[in-house]
Design an enzyme around this catalytic site. Structure first.
Site, PDB file in Angstrom:
ATOM      1  N   ASP A 200       0.860  -1.166   0.000  1.00  0.00           N
ATOM      2  CA  ASP A 200       0.000   0.000   0.000  1.00  0.00           C
ATOM      3  C   ASP A 200       0.905   1.227   0.000  1.00  0.00           C
ATOM      4  OD1 ASP A 200      -2.920   1.066   1.934  1.00  0.00           O
ATOM      5  OD2 ASP A 200      -2.281   1.467  -0.112  1.00  0.00           O
ATOM      6  N   SER A 201       0.323   2.360  -0.393  1.00  0.00           N
ATOM      7  CA  SER A 201       1.140   3.548  -0.669  1.00  0.00           C
ATOM      8  C   SER A 201       1.455   4.371   0.572  1.00  0.00           C
ATOM      9  CB  SER A 201       0.402   4.434  -1.663  1.00  0.00           C
ATOM     10  OG  SER A 201      -0.965   4.567  -1.253  1.00  0.00           O
ATOM     11  N   GLY A 202       0.701   4.146   1.653  1.00  0.00           N
ATOM     12  CA  GLY A 202       1.027   4.833   2.896  1.00  0.00           C
ATOM     13  C   GLY A 202       0.045   5.916   3.297  1.00  0.00           C
ATOM     14  N   GLY A 203      -0.682   6.490   2.338  1.00  0.00           N
ATOM     15  CA  GLY A 203      -1.587   7.590   2.657  1.00  0.00           C
ATOM     16  C   GLY A 203      -2.682   7.192   3.621  1.00  0.00           C
ATOM     17  N   PHE A 204      -3.251   6.033   3.381  1.00  0.00           N
ATOM     18  CA  PHE A 204      -4.349   5.548   4.232  1.00  0.00           C
ATOM     19  C   PHE A 204      -3.872   5.397   5.678  1.00  0.00           C
ATOM     20  CE2 PHE A 204      -8.340   3.423   4.908  1.00  0.00           C
ATOM     21  CZ  PHE A 204      -8.101   2.462   5.873  1.00  0.00           C
TER      22      PHE A 204
ATOM     23  N   ASP B  74      -3.051   7.973  -2.393  1.00  0.00           N
ATOM     24  CA  ASP B  74      -4.419   8.463  -2.539  1.00  0.00           C
ATOM     25  C   ASP B  74      -4.881   9.072  -1.227  1.00  0.00           C
ATOM     26  OD1 ASP B  74      -4.345   5.971  -1.233  1.00  0.00           O
ATOM     27  OD2 ASP B  74      -6.431   5.574  -1.713  1.00  0.00           O
TER      28      ASP B  74
ATOM     29  N   GLN C 226     -11.566   6.304  -5.999  1.00  0.00           N
ATOM     30  CA  GLN C 226     -12.177   6.879  -4.817  1.00  0.00           C
ATOM     31  C   GLN C 226     -13.580   7.378  -5.195  1.00  0.00           C
ATOM     32  OE1 GLN C 226     -11.306   6.678  -1.757  1.00  0.00           O
ATOM     33  NE2 GLN C 226      -9.179   6.003  -1.905  1.00  0.00           N
TER      34      GLN C 226
ATOM     35  N   GLY D 238     -11.558   3.546  -0.586  1.00  0.00           N
ATOM     36  CA  GLY D 238     -12.608   4.358   0.016  1.00  0.00           C
ATOM     37  C   GLY D 238     -13.803   3.569   0.499  1.00  0.00           C
TER      38      GLY D 238
ATOM     39  N   ASP E 203      -7.749  -7.970   0.478  1.00  0.00           N
ATOM     40  CA  ASP E 203      -6.844  -8.028   1.638  1.00  0.00           C
ATOM     41  C   ASP E 203      -7.658  -7.627   2.853  1.00  0.00           C
ATOM     42  OD1 ASP E 203      -6.604  -4.870   1.272  1.00  0.00           O
ATOM     43  OD2 ASP E 203      -5.817  -5.436   3.237  1.00  0.00           O
TER      44      ASP E 203
HETATM   45  C1  LIG Z   1      -2.045  -2.993   4.138  1.00  0.00           C
HETATM   46  C2  LIG Z   1      -3.426  -2.396   3.975  1.00  0.00           C
HETATM   47  C3  LIG Z   1      -3.878  -2.361   2.577  1.00  0.00           C
HETATM   48  S1  LIG Z   1      -5.459  -1.838   2.273  1.00  0.00           S
HETATM   49  C4  LIG Z   1      -5.603  -0.329   3.205  1.00  0.00           C
HETATM   50  C5  LIG Z   1      -6.861   0.373   2.760  1.00  0.00           C
HETATM   51  C6  LIG Z   1      -8.064  -0.058   3.256  1.00  0.00           C
HETATM   52  C7  LIG Z   1      -9.263   0.563   2.860  1.00  0.00           C
HETATM   53  N1  LIG Z   1     -10.449   0.127   3.376  1.00  0.00           N
HETATM   54  C8  LIG Z   1      -9.251   1.621   1.942  1.00  0.00           C
HETATM   55  C9  LIG Z   1      -8.027   2.069   1.420  1.00  0.00           C
HETATM   56  C10 LIG Z   1      -7.944   3.153   0.481  1.00  0.00           C
HETATM   57  O1  LIG Z   1      -8.959   3.769   0.078  1.00  0.00           O
HETATM   58  N2  LIG Z   1      -6.718   3.503   0.024  1.00  0.00           N
HETATM   59  C11 LIG Z   1      -5.595   2.861   0.435  1.00  0.00           C
HETATM   60  N3  LIG Z   1      -4.402   3.267  -0.074  1.00  0.00           N
HETATM   61  N4  LIG Z   1      -5.606   1.841   1.309  1.00  0.00           N
HETATM   62  C12 LIG Z   1      -6.808   1.436   1.818  1.00  0.00           C
END
Ligand SMILES: CCCSCc1cc(N)cc2c(=O)[nH]c(N)nc12
Length: 373
Positions: free
Chosen positions: A93-97, A147, A190, A217, A267
């Site tokens: 994952d990119s880190g923003g979340f 994102d 999104q 999202g 995931d």
């Molecule tokens: C290791 C976790 C991966 S999934 C994390 C995640 C979980 C959920 N529910 C939404 C998002 C999202 O909208 N954007 C990003 N980058 N990640 C999300």
């Protein structure tokens, strides 16, 4: 071994797709469940066990690994696959979340997001370019765009602003990623719970001709029907010949219903987190091993399972381990839960190939309600 990234749909049953993602480090059978290995470890599991359960790919996390042990350090030590002894594909994952859900003193603007580490308070900046750089240092096979995920419920103007920012960040990530034949960068749709914004986001990302598309999202607190409605809106807007990844999802029921709407990759922390909290997923439903009713129960979690954790240990013993807060409780229940999730995915893949996915999904769902727990 393949040189590039490829996706093939091998069979369909309604909107459900059985496919394969081919990458240099291995093939990912879809629909796929990706165990979460946030800090370079699938908690309480050996990587050999994760693999033996049928996992073709695991997740890593840019945010956690950049804070500790550091992306440059992982690169110096040979990359995440060598570091964590997982030679198969990794999606990061990119880190923003995670910044928005974990970090302190966050400031987000067009450039990116500045924040302080939740570990030691040190300052960081995460931009689309830095996120792709970190995922490259980790030698990640599938890299996610940076994102902004809006928690629901939210004002439409907020959802629109975050969706449009995420599109601009997708362009910057695509530029930073460049052309890496054996790897992929996925865009993230999104748009919250607003159909028009979901469609606009998906259409704009499709124009970028990316190797795969995540649906973000969602699984952010909305009721399941809202999530499913957004899948009904979003999936048809995405290219049929590219993988679709629903981020953060979900329960076994979420997965069945999302596969039925055309989702290929999942995931979720549920099976691993639940395992650490005394909860067992089984084909007869969820069992809370903390409950005293298990104290004298000699039965295993599932006598028909191939997994030793499910088949060879009594519920009484598991109850004892949970109550005693023994490390083995988390190890055995995580093993059981991932075994259940991967057996569910194998049943799903087999059913789509056989053309009886709807019937099989109904049988699986009925099993959860059968009780006899
Ligand atoms: C290791 C976790 C991966 S999934 C994390 C995640 C979980 C959920 N529910 C939404 C998002 C999202 O909208 N954007 C990003 N980058 N990640 C999300």
């Amino acid at each position: 071994m393949v040189e590039n990234f490829g996706f093939q749909v091998l069979a369909t049953d309604g909107l459900a797709r059985r496919g394969e993602i081919s990458m240099p480090r291995g093939t990912i059978r879809t629909p796929a469940f990706m165990p979460v290995g946030t800090g370079g470890t699938v908690k309480a599991m050996y990587m050999d066990q994760v693999r033996a359960l049928g996992s073709d790919i695991i997740l890593g996390n840019t945010y956690h690994l950049m804070l500790r042990p550091g992306a440059e350090r992982v690169a110096r030590l040979g990359g995440l696959h060598h570091f964590a002894r997982w030679p198969h594909p990794i999606l990061t994952d990119s880190g923003g979340f995670q910044v928005m859900s974990l970090a302190k003193l966050r400031k987000l603007d067009e450039r990116g997001v500045t924040f302080r580490s939740h570990i030691d308070g040190s300052p960081y900046e995460m931009t689309p370019e830095r996120s792709i750089e970190i995922q490259g240092l980790l030698d990640s096979d599938i890299q996610m765009q940076l994102d902004e995920c809006t928690a629901l419920p939210a004002k439409p103007s907020e959802i629109e602003r975050a969706m449009e920012l995420s599109l601009r960040w997708a362009e910057r990530c695509k530029t930073a990623f460049g052309d890496q034949p054996g790897k992929a960068m996925f865009g993230i749709v999104q748009g919250g719970d607003i159909a028009a914004l979901r469609i606009a986001s998906a259409k704009a990302l499709r124009q970028m001709d990316l190797k795969g598309y995540a649906i973000g999202g969602l699984a952010v607190g909305e009721p399941q029907p809202v999530m499913l409605d957004m899948l009904d809106i979003t999936c048809p807007e995405l290219p049929a010949d590219k993988p679709r990844y629903l981020m953060g999802v979900g329960t076994p029921d979420d997965i069945l219903k999302s596969v039925a709407r055309g989702v290929d990759m999942f995931d979720c922390v549920m099976p691993t987190r639940a395992g650490r909290h005394g909860l067992a997923y089984t084909r007869r439903g969820k069992i809370n091993l903390r409950n005293a009713r298990h104290a004298d129960d000699p039965r295993p979690l599932d006598e028909e399972s191939d997994c030793p954790a499910s088949r060879d240990y009594s519920r009484a013993y598991l109850h004892h381990l949970v109550r005693s807060q023994e490390a083995l409780a988390a190890m055995l229940l995580t093993w059981n839960n991932l075994a259940y999730y991967q057996s569910l995915m194998q049943q799903i893949r087999d059913a789509i190939e056989a053309g009886n996915f709807a019937e099989r999904a109904a049988l699986i769902t009925a099993g959860w309600a059968r009780g006899d727990l």
